[in-house]
Motif scaffolding. Structure first.
Motif, mmCIF file in Angstrom:
data_model
loop_
_atom_site.group_PDB
_atom_site.id
_atom_site.type_symbol
_atom_site.label_atom_id
_atom_site.label_comp_id
_atom_site.label_asym_id
_atom_site.label_seq_id
_atom_site.Cartn_x
_atom_site.Cartn_y
_atom_site.Cartn_z
ATOM 1 N N ASP A 1 -65.256 -17.391 -50.025
ATOM 2 C CA ASP A 1 -64.073 -18.083 -50.538
ATOM 3 C C ASP A 1 -64.276 -18.528 -51.979
ATOM 4 O O ASP A 1 -65.399 -18.800 -52.406
ATOM 5 C CB ASP A 1 -63.817 -19.349 -49.704
ATOM 6 N N PHE B 1 -53.976 -23.749 -55.117
ATOM 7 C CA PHE B 1 -53.893 -22.617 -54.171
ATOM 8 C C PHE B 1 -53.069 -21.485 -54.768
ATOM 9 O O PHE B 1 -53.427 -20.318 -54.671
ATOM 10 C CB PHE B 1 -53.267 -23.070 -52.847
ATOM 11 N N ASP C 1 -58.912 -20.505 -52.294
ATOM 12 C CA ASP C 1 -58.807 -20.446 -50.839
ATOM 13 C C ASP C 1 -58.967 -21.830 -50.227
ATOM 14 O O ASP C 1 -58.504 -22.103 -49.133
ATOM 15 C CB ASP C 1 -59.893 -19.526 -50.263
ATOM 16 N N GLY D 1 -53.958 -23.071 -48.628
ATOM 17 C CA GLY D 1 -55.325 -22.929 -48.155
ATOM 18 C C GLY D 1 -55.783 -24.224 -47.531
ATOM 19 O O GLY D 1 -54.987 -25.127 -47.249
#
Ligand SMILES: Cc1cc2nc3c(=O)[nH]c(=O)nc-3n(C[C@H](O)[C@H](O)[C@H](O)COP(=O)(O)OP(=O)(O)OC[C@H]3O[C@@H](n4cnc5c(N)ncnc54)[C@H](O)[C@@H]3O)c2cc1C
Ligand SMILES: Cc1cc2nc3c(=O)[nH]c(=O)nc-3n(C[C@H](O)[C@H](O)[C@H](O)COP(=O)(O)OP(=O)(O)OC[C@H]3O[C@@H](n4cnc5c(N)ncnc54)[C@H](O)[C@@H]3O)c2cc1C
Ligand SMILES: Nc1ncnc2c1ncn2[C@@H]1O[C@H](COP(=O)(O)O)[C@@H](O)[C@H]1O
Lengths: 354, 275, 431
Positions: free
Chosen positions: A43, A61, A66, A182
């Motif tokens: 991520d 985001f 993420d 996210g």
């Protein structure tokens, strides 16, 4: 301190904010972070600190993160090394990212240096190129060194996270993806105001219209080739006509023709405008490192051999004193703007401003 | 007030050449100078000493030639200079440098006490600006970077106020003594040294310490060994193909370049001026 | 009153540094003041360093000093527009110890030399300009500099401040040089790969060539051009008397451009990149222009005293020797404890007894003669070239015929008597 590097996963980006506004550089870095994270199959995460900043997570985001780690606390209202270092250091120790990017702003550099010493890891300053060796999970941060005379790739094999600061505008932002979301991870900070040694008393914004070369889209810069105040005023007029911010080489600043805030280069501002016009600038390496990433560079110089012509996209070999007034005229016509103000003298385009 | 200034000797990057075959820096091609930012740090320390009394000591880590950089500081008005110099320091990155400097500061603190530490904003060779905050973190004192002004030093109550340059202007910060400041060039003008300083500097021999002169040093944190970062490869920055030259007399040139500019007409019309 | 020294030397060129070195070595307390960023930073020289005089100061200096190449070949070119007559001597023994002379880059050499003086105990201060001598009761007692609290005192002040010697002037030791007492020389250092230099000049890595160029190089003016090989650069320069330039309204860089593009010179410079451009005066008044050398508490050495042999382009060696002799006189004065002109005059006497005085005397009329009689440069070198052309062109006429044509050619324009008189005059001043 040897660490088990396999414990460290993920790419982090420090999301610097001021008065509830995210700085562009953090959003830019998410693009780079995303690229690295995709390669490493992890991520990309934002790190957001401040007071009342939670609403900013959406924007983060949308710009490609993420996950966002947030610490929202009044004690973090203003940037202070003490508080931010503690907060970020704790996050790093707890969540163990493998790569951590910061904008190379005053505060970003300050924070990254302090965190690096706090968690004892490597830090590469002013990175301009980033890549990763996926197999070894080794971050390759490249940067100009020795005044831009050489590029060096800095590696950090045995310590984690691998940290770097990156100058604003080196990376292109991704177009925001509206609605993208996210995971938000909230943490707390345990410091108490009474225990702190530093306090931000005031933030003074430059009263005179601050020269913000870093953010300028168009820059017209004058070099020693403009000779004197008169020549400088001539270039200032072109800048005016082009709607551009006025910049200068160090020699011009040192000659006292304008303030240091206008200096472009190694010891001045690093700029990445869409258009950079260099008038009478030789193109010393120290100047070039500050402007070579401009999208369109046009150089006006009477010496065909001047190194600026190596860095420029278009070159005009001519006497600035002939060409610049013609260009000013052409821009005024093209953008149909009258010469600003009444104090403009017609003769040779010398104005009292500049 | 005892002010300590960390200073570094650097190659003059204006002149330095890169060996095109090995892609390494030909250090012998450039004279070694005092890092320009550090000169401002010393000047500021001397200015503060004039107001608040006390002593200015400069501290440097580097090869034996770095004595010359220390002498330059004595010209500016520093009282004493200490060079820490040892093979075992060699190859240090900023983390290892800050460790070595930290150990030296600890030792100085024991005998003299240190009220304030000044560093340059960055060194023009490595160009990182990381060393100062690193030293501060190790000492557990506040780092204040990008300082453009120091005021209201209160030696008794152990406080000071500084202005920190930030993108939008400056911040006024209150902090405690000791703090570590890294200074910008705007903070002062380095003054023209008086002749007696020049003579004193020409005579001056700084103290030189090696690793064994420092206390409780963890050798593993020094030099190359203590440096997490390593330089992978070096290469000269890409030379662009060079500009497309616009020919003709100035009038032709103007017309031609306007065509190029006007591809971006909106850019110029939108009120994007930020000066 | 701050520090006090035995000797203050103004200027860290070859003269000043030799003096400071010698005095410090003898235990005197020496302050050496240089206005440049470092010694040599502003100094200009064609680049030939003579081994002999340097060795008298630092034996076997070549083992350590930053030298470029030992000169193994000395060439002379007598150039016309499109031709030249040359003569040369090449001796490989010059490439071995103890050598003859070397090419040097002053920026490196002066810095090294000064560091040797510092090793002997002299204090060196850079970036400081001496603005005047402090004079009390007609005695020089110290100097004033451009720095705050800038006065400093000594028993003796040595003026080694080079050709312009403003300080000597302000003491009234000499007047402003006349334009025919100084030559203006301009030169460039051009970078060129070592290999190219070796091939072009037919030498090996550690062998150098010096070329002195007469004739068309100065467009007929009195003066010469030169081309010397460094390790990986060339020094190309040209100088003529200031008076000549003024008369012909020539700009120095025009002259240098002319030499650089001359068809005889150009091929040697091909591909060279200009690294430095320098201009400097050379005192060439010779013997007759030497100023007063000694006063109470003050002596004057090197270029500041016009110690240059214009014909052989020797200057740094005379500078060094004079600096050394001045130091010796000062050491002697210190022993006696008397720094008046009478004691220091020992320096002047020794100097005139040495090669410096003798050479200056020998050539005392040269510059003036050539200056007054431009025909040597303007006419005879072209004639020489014509003669060579005739002689070597194979055109079917017998050699004997050629010789007599050449002699006729020589004297045709001027008449036999004029030529003979010119030859005798030249012989007299040079002998
Ligand atoms: C540690 C260090 C840091 C430095 N940092 C910076 C920095 O941040 N920024 C910076 O700019 N410099 C910096 N420098 C200085 C840099 O090395 C150069 O000296 C400087 O950039 C040169 O400025 P210039 O091009 O204006 O002047 P010059 O080099 O003098 O060039 C003038 C140019 O104008 C041209 N010209 C002359 N007349 C005309 C005419 N009539 N029409 C058109 N063209 C004409 C000439 O051909 C020449 O190319 C730094 C140096 C050092 C040592
Ligand atoms: C182009 C050229 C080619 C030459 N070629 C040769 C050659 O091949 N071989 C040779 O032997 N000679 C040559 N000469 C002559 C030679 O350079 C000089 O004779 C020699 O340098 C003289 O040494 P000096 O120490 O007297 O003076 P300089 O070398 O001129 O030194 C004077 C020093 O004093 C300093 N100074 C001056 N004023 C002050 C002040 N007020 N305060 C502080 N410091 C001051 C100057 O910065 C300088 O460092 C050449 C000269 C020129 C110009
Ligand atoms: N070797 C060193 N010795 C002393 N001070 C140093 C050294 N390296 C860096 N510094 C100090 O840290 C500042 C920033 O250096 P850098 O982090 O290398 O850009 C310099 O301006 C100095 O004040």
């Amino acid at each position: 301190m040897r660490v088990n590097i396999d414990d460290y996963r993920g790419v982090w980006v420090f999301m610097e904010q001021k008065e509830g506004q995210l700085l562009d550089v953090g959003l830019e870095l998410l693009a780079a972070g995303q690229d690295l994270a995709r390669k490493l199959e992890v991520d990309v995460c934002g790190v957001l600190l401040g007071d009342g900043v939670k609403p900013l997570t959406n924007q983060i985001f949308e710009a490609g993160a993420d996950k966002v780690y947030v610490i929202d606390d009044p004690i973090l209202k203003f940037y202070r090394t003490e508080t931010y270092m503690k907060a970020v250091g704790d996050l790093v120790r707890k969540y163990k990212p493998e790569i951590f990017l910061y904008g190379a702003t005053s505060n970003g550099k300050d924070l990254a240096s302090a965190v690096a010493t706090d968690v004892l890891c490597g830090l590469t300053a002013d990175t301009t190129l980033m890549d990763v060796n996926v197999e070894k999970r080794l971050f390759e941060a490249s940067r100009p060194a020795f005044g831009g005379n050489i590029m060096a790739t800095i590696l950090c094999k045995k310590h984690r996270p691998q940290m770097a600061t990156v100058r604003p505008k080196v990376i292109k932002r991704l177009p925001p993806e509206p609605g993208r979301t996210g995971e938000v991870v909230e943490e707390v900070i345990t410091l108490k105001e009474e225990d702190l040694k530093t306090k931000v008393l005031e933030i003074v914004k430059s009263s005179k219209k601050a020269v913000n070369l870093e953010e300028a889209d168009i820059i017209v810069a004058a070099g020693k080739g403009v000779k004197d105040a008169k020549g400088f005023a001539m270039v200032a007029e072109l800048a005016e006509a082009m709607n551009a911010t006025l910049g200068a080489s160090r020699d011009v600043v040192e000659a006292g023709l304008c303030g240091h805030e206008r200096q472009v280069g190694q010891t001045g501002a690093t700029v990445t405008p869409k258009v950079y016009v260099a008038v009478g600038i030789s193109g010393a390496i120290q100047h070039l490192v500050g402007m070579q990433n401009a999208e369109l560079i046009v150089a006006i110089n009477s010496d065909r051999e001047a190194p600026i012509f190596q860095a420029a996209h278009y070159g005009i070999e001519a006497d600035a004193f002939t060409v610049v007034p013609m260009l000013t005229e052409a821009f005024r016509k093209e953008l149909s703007r009258e010469p600003a103000g009444e104090e403009t003298e017609e003769t040779e385009g010398v104005t009292s401003r500049g | 007030m005892h002010i300590l200034v960390c200073i570094k000797q650097v190659p003059d990057t204006k002149i330095i050449k890169v060996n095109p075959k090995t892609n390494t820096l030909d250090r012998s091609s450039a004279p070694a100078i005092l890092n320009p930012y550090d000169a401002h740090a010393v000047e500021e320390a001397v200015r503060l000493r004039k107001i608040y009394g006390g002593k200015v000591t400069v501290l440097s880590m580097g090869p034996p030639q770095a004595r010359n950089a220390i002498r330059k500081c004595v010209e500016i008005g520093a009282d004493e200079g200490i060079l820490i110099s040892d093979r075992r320091f060699a190859g240090a990155d900023t983390l290892a440098t800050s460790y070595a400097l930290f150990k030296a500061v600890e030792k100085i603190q024991k005998t003299d006490g240190v009220d304030l530490i000044l560093c340059g904003k960055h060194a023009i060779d490595g160009d990182t600006g990381q060393t100062g905050p690193g030293v501060a973190r190790r000492l557990g004192i506040p780092p204040l970077t990008c300082v453009i002004r120091v005021e209201d030093v209160d030696v008794e109550n152990r406080t000071l106020k500084v202005h920190r340059k930030v993108e939008e202007g400056y911040e006024v910060i209150a902090s405690t003594l000791p703090s570590l400041l890294t200074v910008e060039k705007e903070i002062n003008e380095v003054s023209w040294a008086p002749l007696p300083n020049m003579i004193r500097a020409a005579r001056y021999e700084p103290s030189v310490w090696n690793v064994d002169d420092l206390d409780d040093v963890d050798i593993k944190q020094l030099g190359l060994k203590g440096s997490p970062t390593i330089v992978g490869k070096m290469w000269p920055p890409e030379k662009s193909k060079g500009a497309k030259m616009i020919s003709g007399d100035p009038a032709d040139q103007t017309v031609a370049v306007m065509k190029i500019f006007m591809k971006e007409q909106e850019l110029f019309t939108k009120a994007g001026r930020k000066n | 009153m701050g520090d006090r020294f035995d000797v203050i030397v103004v200027g860290a060129g070859p003269a000043g540094t030799s003096c400071a070195y010698t005095a410090a070595k003898s235990g005197l307390n020496v302050l050496l003041i240089e206005r440049g960023e470092y010694p040599g930073s502003k100094n200009v020289m064609g680049g030939i360093l003579y081994r002999k005089q340097m060795e008298e100061i630092i034996p076997e200096f070549w083992k350590e000093a930053p030298l470029e190449r030992p000169v193994v070949e000395q060439r002379f070119w007598f150039m016309d527009r499109e031709s030249m007559v040359t003569s040369s001597y090449k001796g490989l023994e010059w490439g071995r110890e103890p050598y003859n002379n070397f090419t040097v880059l002053r920026a490196k050499f002066d810095q090294w030399f000064a560091s040797k003086a510092v090793e002997q105990g002299a204090l060196l201060i850079n970036e400081t300009v001496v603005t005047e001598c402090i004079v009390e009761d007609g005695r020089v007692v110290g100097v004033r500099t451009d720095r705050p609290d800038g006065d400093v005192y000594a028993d003796v002040v040595v003026l080694a401040d080079g050709v312009n010697s403003l300080l000597g002037k302000s003491l009234g030791f000499h007047k402003e040089w006349k334009p025919d007492e100084v030559a203006l020389t301009v030169m460039e250092v051009m970078n060129l790969p070592k290999k190219t230099i070796n091939e072009r000049f037919n030498v090996e890595d550690n062998q150098g060539v010096s070329i002195e160029i007469f004739g068309d190089s100065t467009q007929g003016l009195l003066g010469t051009a030169f081309l010397y090989t460094n390790k990986d650069s060339l020094n190309i320069g040209v100088g003529t008397t200031l008076s000549g330039m003024i008369k012909k309204k020539l700009k120095p860089y025009h002259l240098l451009e002319y030499v650089k593009t001359h068809p005889m010179v150009k091929p040697y410079l091909e591909g060279g990149e200009t690294a430095e451009y320098l201009a400097h005066l050379i005192p060439e008044g010779g013997y007759k222009s030497v100023p007063r050398l000694v006063g109470d508490g003050v002596v004057i050495v090197g270029d500041a005293a016009q110690f240059v042999n214009a014909i052989h382009r020797e200057g740094s060696n005379m500078a060094m020797s004079s600096g050394k002799m001045a130091a010796e006189a000062i050491v002697r004065a210190k022993e006696i404890g008397d720094f008046t002109e009478r004691t220091l005059d020992h320096y002047r006497k020794e100097l005139y007894r040495s090669f410096v005085g003798k050479d200056l005397k020998k050539y005392k009329d040269v510059t003036h003669t050539f200056e007054d009689h431009p025909q040597y440069m303007a006419d005879y070198i072209p004639m020489l070239n014509k003669a060579a052309n005739k002689f070597f062109t194979v055109d079917g006429s017998p050699k004997k015929q050629k010789q007599s044509d050449i002699i006729k050619g020589f004297t045709k324009d001027k008449g036999k008597i004029t030529v003979a008189r010119d030859l005798i005059r030249a012989w007299k001043v040079m002998k």
